[in-house]
Structures are given as structure tokens and as C-alpha cells.
Design an enzyme around this catalytic site. Structure first.
Site, PDB file in Angstrom:
ATOM      1  N   SER A 119       0.839  -1.189   0.000  1.00  0.00           N
ATOM      2  CA  SER A 119       0.000   0.000   0.000  1.00  0.00           C
ATOM      3  C   SER A 119       0.884   1.253   0.000  1.00  0.00           C
ATOM      4  O   SER A 119       1.658   1.464  -0.922  1.00  0.00           O
ATOM      5  CB  SER A 119      -0.957  -0.033   1.192  1.00  0.00           C
ATOM      6  N   LYS A 151     -19.172  18.757   2.822  1.00  0.00           N
ATOM      7  CA  LYS A 151     -18.299  18.936   3.986  1.00  0.00           C
ATOM      8  C   LYS A 151     -18.270  17.683   4.843  1.00  0.00           C
ATOM      9  O   LYS A 151     -17.252  17.334   5.429  1.00  0.00           O
ATOM     10  CB  LYS A 151     -18.783  20.146   4.814  1.00  0.00           C
TER      11      LYS A 151
END
Length: 356
Positions: free
Chosen positions: A184, A236
Site C-alpha cells: 500500500s 463537507k
């Protein structure tokens, strides 16, 4: 009983005095350490020549394999050899001073990065890279990074990989050695290198993105607890831990994950053009030998093998930036290490009992 009571009271008093003394000493040492830090900076760059380390290991073993007479003869020849080396070194130093353009032995700078989920070693790596790039010469010197990381936060590992990009951008050869795992975010860093070397069973790949979070909305609702999320801006907040998640918010979150995955694939693909990025970007992992087959790495070899070979052709220097820590910080780290060590010993004991 009266004796035991008095003895217990005595121990309590002694413990109180000892704790008080430790606190006082810690405060004084911390203040002194802070003053030194203000005068000398927040840390220091340390170097260690690995050629000498490997040579000492070899000599220690050789001396133990000889009898007394052989050891005496060997020690005499070693003294002569070292004396000749010192003389040659002085001559090279003099010729370099007289002629600055004279060729010198290549240098290999070795950096270590042990990554956690936050890539906490990034700041140390940044300082080490800055120091090395101030002296490394493109086309002559090399940087070797011994990398161990299972990945973590995207932005943290993005910054760590950018530090290695600085080496590549300057034209200095960069090699990454993976002995255990570079997955990763760890592979995001490794792919920057001109050459990736991994041990036979090192874990590589995991080119994917994952996010997971619990949601307690139904539990709160069951107990008549309201939780409100107030935002200014449509996106948001998409998914929340305590509020009620909507399908629209969930889809936006998935779109962001997908975009991050695309950026990850583009980043790896640009730095390893020989890699079939579509075939290896499904989040799967490969062990060293299998990783070589799919071009995630360039060679199967341990870092020890690579560095030992490098010592034959270059001056190999381990470089690390070390942060100065106050006494309370050192005590805290020691306590943390002791707790962690004890935990893994208990886990290991339990596991061994289950195996038996």
C-alpha cells in the site's frame, strides 16, 4: 499485624520520596535538555561506515577460528595491511587536496524507514534526505533505502514518497530494499526507486485504498439520543460515526475513494512503466518471487546481500537523523517499549501453547 502495618507505611513513604525525586530530576533534566536543544538544534545527523562494521565482523570470526600461533601471524599481517591502507588513504587525501578533480571512490548512503499507519518516520527521512543531497553527486553516488511498511494514511505516505522523489529528481541513483513488507503506502514509496530489491518472502503490492468506520446511529436512536451534524457546504461531511448516513453521502465517499485509487495507480504507473498497472492494482499482495514475475520488483535479494556487495565497490555509510529527547520522553518511550515487549511475549507464549 502492627509490624506489617508499620512496614507498609514505611514502604509507602519511601515510594513517595522516590517518585518525588524522579519528578524533580525529570523536570531539571528536561529544562537542561531544552536549553541544549535551543542552542544546538532539535536533532543531529549521525553516520556510520558499514564497510568497517562488516570488516570487524569478518575479522572477529576469523580470529576465533584460528589457533594461538595462527592468530599471532594473522594479527601481524593485519597490522601491516592496516598500516599500508592508512598510508594509501593519506596519499589519496593529499592528491585530492592538490587536485580537486581527481576521481574518488563512489559512496552509497543507507537510510532506514520503518513506517507505521501515520508514517511517523517521515520527518526523520526528510532531514536525512536533505543532508545526503547536500553532498551526493549524480551519476557517482547512490542512496539505498531499507524500507519496511504495511502502509497507512494516504497524505502521510504521499509526503514520504515525495521525499524519495527528491533523490530521483536530483539524478542520484535510488535503490529500495524490502526485507519484510512494502505494501500500500509502503509500495507507493518503493516504486519511486530506480531499482527495487526484495527478499524471497517479502510482501509487496496492495495497490488499493480502504476506509472503514463504525456507525452508532441505530444504537443512539434506540436509546433516544439525538445527534446533529451541521455543515456549510454540500460535501463537507459525507459519512459520519454517530449521524444517519445517506445513500448520497455514501456514494460521494466511494467516489472519493475511487479517485484516490486512480491517483495511486497513476503514481505507480509513471514510476514503473514496465508494470501492468491494471493487473496488479486490485489490492492483492505478492511475495518476493511472485512479485518479480509481475515486475513489482527488479531482483530477489536481501538488503544484507546487496550492502555487502556494495562494500566491495564503494564507501557505504548509514545515515540517520536522530531527534534529541528529554528525559521524561525517554522514560516514556522506555515504558512504552517495555509494555509492548511484555504484550508480545504473552501473545507468543499463548500462541506456542496453542500450537503444542
Amino acid at each position: 499485624m502492627e509490624f506489617l502495618s508499620d512496614y507498609g507505611l514505611f514502604l509507602a513513604k519511601v515510594a513517595t520520596v522516590v517518585v518525588a525525586l524522579i519528578i524533580i530530576i525529570s523536570v531539571i533534566a528536561s529544562a537542561a535538555q531544552k536549553d541544549r536543544g535551543d542552542q544546538q538544534g532539535e536533532g543531529e545527523l549521525r553516520t556510520r561506515k558499514l564497510n568497517d562494521r562488516y570488516r570487524r565482523l569478518k575479522e572477529a570470526l576469523q580470529s576465533r577460528l584460528m589457533d594461538d600461533e595462527q592468530r599471532k601471524q594473522w594479527q601481524k599481517s593485519e597490522k601491516k595491511r592496516l598500516k599500508a591502507e592508512q598510508k594509501a588513504k593519506k596519499q589519496r587525501a593529499k592528491s585530492t587536496t592538490d587536485n580537486e578533480g581527481a576521481p574518488r571512490k563512489p559512496r552509497v548512503f543507507v537510510l532506514d524507514f520503518h513506517g507505521d499507519i501515520k508514517a511517523s518516520d517521515t520527518d526523520m527521512l526528510r532531514q536525512s534526505v536533505t543532508g545526503v543531497l547536500s553532498v551526493a553527486e549524480a551519476g557517482t553516488d547512490e542512496v539505498v533505502v531499507r524500507l519496511e511498511s504495511g502502509g497507512g494514511l494516504v497524505h502521510s505516505y504521499g509526503l514520504a514518497a515525495a521525499q524519495l522523489d527528491r533523490i530521483r529528481n536530483k539524478g542520484v541513483a535510488l535503490t529500495v530494499c524490502v526485507d519484510k513488507v512494502a505494501a500500500s503506502g509502503g509500495y507507493m514509496m518503493a516504486c519511486v526507486a530506480d531499482r527495487i530489491i526484495a527478499s524471497p518472502f517479502a510482501i509487496l503490492g496492495s495497490i488499493g485504498v480502504v476506509a472503514q468506520l463504525p456507525n452508532f446511529h441505530r444504537l443512539l436512536k434506540k436509546n433516544d439520543v439525538d445527534f446533529e451534524v451541521l455543515t456549510a457546504g454540500e460535501h463537507k461531511r459525507t459519512l459520519t460515526v454517530f449521524g444517519e448516513n445517506t445513500e448520497k453521502g455514501r456514494q460521494k465517499f466511494l467516489d472519493d475513494l475511487q479517485d484516490t485509487h486512480v491517483l495511486f495507480k497513476e503514481y505507480v504507473g509513471e514510476r514503473r512503466p514496465a508494470l501492468d498497472i491494471h493487473a496488479v492494482s486490485n489490492g492483492d499482495i505478492w511475495f518476493g518471487k511472485r512479485a518479480l514475475d509481475v515486475h513489482l520488483i527488479d531482483e530477489v535479494m536481501t538488503s544484507d546481500e546487496y550492502l555487502l556487495a556494495a562494500c566491495e565497490r564503494a564507501d557505504v555509510v548509514a545515515v540517520g537523523f536522530h531527534q534529541r529527547r528529554s528525559l521524561p520522553e525517554r522514560l516514556g518511550l522506555a515504558t512504552s517499549s517495555a509494555i509492548e515487549h511484555s504484550f508480545w511475549r504473552i501473545v507468543g507464549t499463548f500462541r506456542n501453547q496453542n500450537i503444542q
